[in-house]
Design an enzyme around this catalytic site. Structure first.
Site, PDB file in Angstrom:
ATOM      1  CG  ASN A 136      34.144 -15.930  51.214  1.00 34.75           C
ATOM      2  OD1 ASN A 136      34.731 -16.720  50.397  1.00 34.75           O
ATOM      3  ND2 ASN A 136      34.273 -14.487  51.164  1.00 34.75           N
TER       4      ASN A 136
ATOM      5  CE  LYS B 143      41.787 -19.946  50.807  1.00 34.87           C
ATOM      6  NZ  LYS B 143      40.456 -19.246  51.534  1.00 34.87           N
TER       7      LYS B 143
ATOM      8  CG  ASP C 171      34.602  -7.056  52.537  1.00 37.55           C
ATOM      9  OD1 ASP C 171      34.427  -8.059  52.083  1.00 37.55           O
ATOM     10  OD2 ASP C 171      35.338  -6.436  52.625  1.00 37.55           O
TER      11      ASP C 171
ATOM     12  CG  ASP D  25      41.477  -6.848  60.431  1.00 44.54           C
ATOM     13  OD1 ASP D  25      41.499  -8.075  59.971  1.00 44.54           O
ATOM     14  OD2 ASP D  25      42.311  -6.331  60.784  1.00 44.54           O
TER      15      ASP D  25
ATOM     16  CE1 TYR E 141      43.757 -17.872  48.411  1.00 41.88           C
ATOM     17  CE2 TYR E 141      44.343 -19.740  47.418  1.00 41.88           C
ATOM     18  CZ  TYR E 141      43.359 -18.614  47.751  1.00 41.88           C
ATOM     19  OH  TYR E 141      42.015 -18.966  47.466  1.00 41.88           O
TER      20      TYR E 141
END
Length: 263
Positions: free
Chosen positions: A89, A164, A36, A62, A160
């Site tokens: 993810n 996706k 993360d 990152d 977003y």
């Protein structure tokens, strides 16, 4: 234990769906590399996971930075000797009216949510190829985190949705490119999941009603339920599945109307 002794790298694993995936993989016997950008939250997640008996390490990364991604893969190999699965993810969301989105916001979301999936997938696949086939003749699996918004557009989260949608096509391309190398690539497409971001609407009855009116199952999904799908895609149970996105969305994607909400 379907993924016993597999080494899985999970990005964006400090909380939410990423941590839910980490818990499910650990419960199924995997060795987990949590990653993360938030090192403090990541280390806290690591301690929680190890408290449940998991064999795990944390590596800050990152995902939009190629050098950091390559360092993540190297650290995973240093810790456990190999990589069997990547769960890409990590993601962010920025909201605004379409006419008000800045170039900087658009670029930031694409950098993490799409470029980051590419960089992590490429680095992980290179390592899997270098390792050579496992005992079962395959080299590994990659699970990308998509979304129902890859298909359903919401104008207030334009970048977003665009990212996706790109993840879905990237999943197709990767699956084709890596099939002859023994690597399967699939994606999970969550609907509304019980994460911190979604829970923020709990205190807004109107927003909650809108959310539930488009969710036939009438509840939020849990992060661990997304982990269940990811484990399936990483295991031999899905040995003939590649290039697919499984939508775990409570029935939202097929819905072309709204459903009554229980008061």
């Amino acid at each position: 234990m379907r993924v016993k002794d597999q080494v899985v790298v999970i990005t964006g694993a400090a909380a939410g769906i990423g941590y839910g995936c980490a818990r499910r993989f650990a419960a199924e016997g995997a060795k987990v590399v949590l990653s993360d950008i938030d090192a403090e939250k990541g280390k806290a997640a690591l301690e929680s996971l190890k408290g449940e008996g998991a064999e795990a390490v944390f590596v800050a990364c990152d995902v939009g930075d190629k050098a950091q991604v390559e360092a993540l893969i190297a650290e995973a190999v240093k810790a456990f000797g190999r990589i069997d699965c990547l769960v890409a993810n990590a993601g962010i969301v920025k909201g605004a009216d379409f006419l008000d989105f800045t170039e900087e916001d658009f670029d930031a979301v694409i950098r993490v949510n799409l470029k980051g999936v590419f960089l992590c997938g490429q680095a992980a696949a290179r390592q899997m190829v270098q390792q050579g086939p496992r005992a079962d003749g395959t080299s590994g699996t990659i699970v990308n985190m998509s979304s129902v918004n890859a298909v359903m557009a919401i104008p207030t989260i334009t970048p977003y949705c665009v990212a996706k949608g790109g993840v879905n096509q990237l999943t197709h391309v990767m699956a084709l490119a890596l099939a002859d190398k023994g690597i399967r690539v699939n994606a999970v497409g969550p609907g509304s999941i019980n994460t911190e971001m979604v829970r923020a609407v709990n205190n807004d009855p109107a927003a909650w009603n809108r959310l539930m009116s488009r969710t036939p199952m009438g509840r939020l999904g849990e992060p661990e339920e997304m982990g269940n799908v990811a484990v399936f895609l990483a295991s031999s149970d899905s040995s003939y599945v590649t290039g697919q996105t499984i939508y775990a969305d409570g029935g939202r994607l097929p819905l072309n109307y709204t459903v009554p909400v229980k008061e």
